[in-house]
Write an enzyme that holds these catalytic residues in place. Structure first.
Site, PDB file in Angstrom:
ATOM      1  CG  ASN A  68      35.754  69.515  82.713  1.00  0.00           C
ATOM      2  OD1 ASN A  68      36.021  69.902  81.592  1.00  0.00           O
ATOM      3  ND2 ASN A  68      34.506  69.304  83.070  1.00  0.00           N
TER       4      ASN A  68
ATOM      5  CG  ASN B 236      28.396  65.955  76.132  1.00  0.00           C
ATOM      6  OD1 ASN B 236      29.418  66.532  76.500  1.00  0.00           O
ATOM      7  ND2 ASN B 236      27.832  66.176  74.949  1.00  0.00           N
TER       8      ASN B 236
ATOM      9  CB  CYS C  55      35.886  67.230  76.066  1.00  0.00           C
ATOM     10  SG  CYS C  55      36.034  67.619  77.817  1.00  0.00           S
ATOM     11  N   GLY C  56      38.378  69.725  75.739  1.00  0.00           N
ATOM     12  CA  GLY C  56      39.786  70.028  75.954  1.00  0.00           C
ATOM     13  C   GLY C  56      40.357  69.392  77.213  1.00  0.00           C
ATOM     14  CG  ASN C  57      39.735  70.881  81.137  1.00  0.00           C
ATOM     15  OD1 ASN C  57      40.874  71.308  80.957  1.00  0.00           O
ATOM     16  ND2 ASN C  57      38.771  71.629  81.651  1.00  0.00           N
TER      17      ASN C  57
ATOM     18  CD  GLU D 153      31.753  71.689  79.994  1.00  0.00           C
ATOM     19  OE1 GLU D 153      31.707  70.844  79.073  1.00  0.00           O
ATOM     20  OE2 GLU D 153      32.599  71.655  80.896  1.00  0.00           O
ATOM     21  NE  ARG D 154      27.481  71.222  72.529  1.00  0.00           N
ATOM     22  CZ  ARG D 154      27.465  71.096  71.214  1.00  0.00           C
ATOM     23  NH1 ARG D 154      26.416  71.498  70.518  1.00  0.00           N
ATOM     24  NH2 ARG D 154      28.496  70.587  70.569  1.00  0.00           N
TER      25      ARG D 154
ATOM     26  CB  CYS E  38      34.655  74.376  79.896  1.00  0.00           C
ATOM     27  SG  CYS E  38      34.291  73.964  78.177  1.00  0.00           S
ATOM     28  N   GLY E  39      37.827  73.113  79.012  1.00  0.00           N
ATOM     29  CA  GLY E  39      39.047  73.368  78.256  1.00  0.00           C
ATOM     30  C   GLY E  39      38.823  74.106  76.954  1.00  0.00           C
ATOM     31  CB  THR E  40      36.585  73.581  74.027  1.00  0.00           C
ATOM     32  OG1 THR E  40      35.404  73.246  74.771  1.00  0.00           O
ATOM     33  CG2 THR E  40      37.244  72.331  73.484  1.00  0.00           C
TER      34      THR E  40
END
Length: 260
Positions: free
Chosen positions: A13, A66, A75-77, A190-191, A200-202
């Site tokens: 990511n 985004n 965004c987790g990552n 991912e949107r 995707c972290g989350t």
């Protein structure tokens, strides 16, 4: 205008990172989308600004956009990469607290991994159609499948993201395959990126928590993504999850300047 930047990635990511503590960066949708474009710009899943904050005991503020140029949800990552970038700027040494769009986060380094504390989760919807829906800082659809490696995640994920329920606000779409005890494979549409990303972290956080609902003695899950391995640890009680940490590598790829 010449903009200095660094590029970071967390399990594939990738993000354009900009030190905006002097607030020089023009927060224009078209410019951000251009910088994230993989043909005409730097190329990234998103862009992150590091800014000062006046909040007490907080080292910095993370502002996330985004790839379409619009400010995004958590965004987790990206959060883990922001932590690594902020450390390189000398904003902290070993542990940090920072602000993101969904509130205060804690993070620390252990060996080669960045550990990021995520928001508590108390509501997980189990839909009669067989999927789950929850918010881990961003909204996530989670569905368990088989044969994930062969699945057309872009096609199936896009259809769900733009279906009647989700089309207005959008959702991230995660397909999850159980590989073994406490071991999952996750692929995510991912949107905002409007495509499958390497990680995707989350999304892996959401997938791990849904898996843990069915295995209530768990406190850690390993997740394999296209871009590498992540770990999600947590505590749970009566379907409520707290002390949730997302852990994985966050690495600098390169740095440079771009004329805009």
């Amino acid at each position: 205008m010449k903009i200095p930047f660094e590029k970071y990635q967390g399990t594939g990511n990738d993000f354009v990172m900009i030190d905006n503590r002097n607030l020089f960066f023009p927060k224009e949708t078209d410019l951000i989308a251009h910088l994230c474009h993989r043909r005409f710009g730097i190329g990234a899943d998103g862009l992150i600004l590091i800014e000062y904050t006046t909040a007490a005991d907080v080292d910095f503020r993370m502002v996330y956009y985004n790839a379409n140029g619009k400010e995004g949800s958590m965004c987790g990552n990206g959060g883990r990469c922001a932590v690594a970038f902020a450390k390189s700027l000398g904003l902290f040494e070993k542990e940090t607290q920072f602000l993101a769009v969904d509130g205060l986060h804690e993070a620390f380094f252990r060996d080669e991994l960045v550990y990021l504390k995520m928001k508590d989760v108390s509501e997980i919807e189990k839909n009669t159609e067989g999927y789950y829906f929850l918010d881990t800082g961003s909204p996530h659809y989670v569905e368990f499948v088989q044969g994930l490696e062969q699945m057309n995640v872009f096609e199936k994920g896009r259809a769900i993201r733009y279906n009647e329920r989700f089309c207005e606000k959008g959702t991230n779409v995660n397909f999850v395959e159980i590989l073994g005890e406490n071991l999952l494979r996750v692929r995510t549409y991912e949107r905002g990126v409007e495509d499958e990303t390497y990680s995707c972290g989350t999304g892996v956080t959401a997938s791990a928590l849904v898996y843990a609902l069915q295995n209530q003695d768990l406190n850690e899950v390993q997740i394999k993504t296209l871009g590498g391995n992540l770990w999600v640890s947590f505590q749970q009680k009566n379907g409520n999850f707290y002390n949730i940490f997302l852990a994985g590598k966050a690495e600098k790829v390169f740095e440079g300047h771009i004329e805009v």
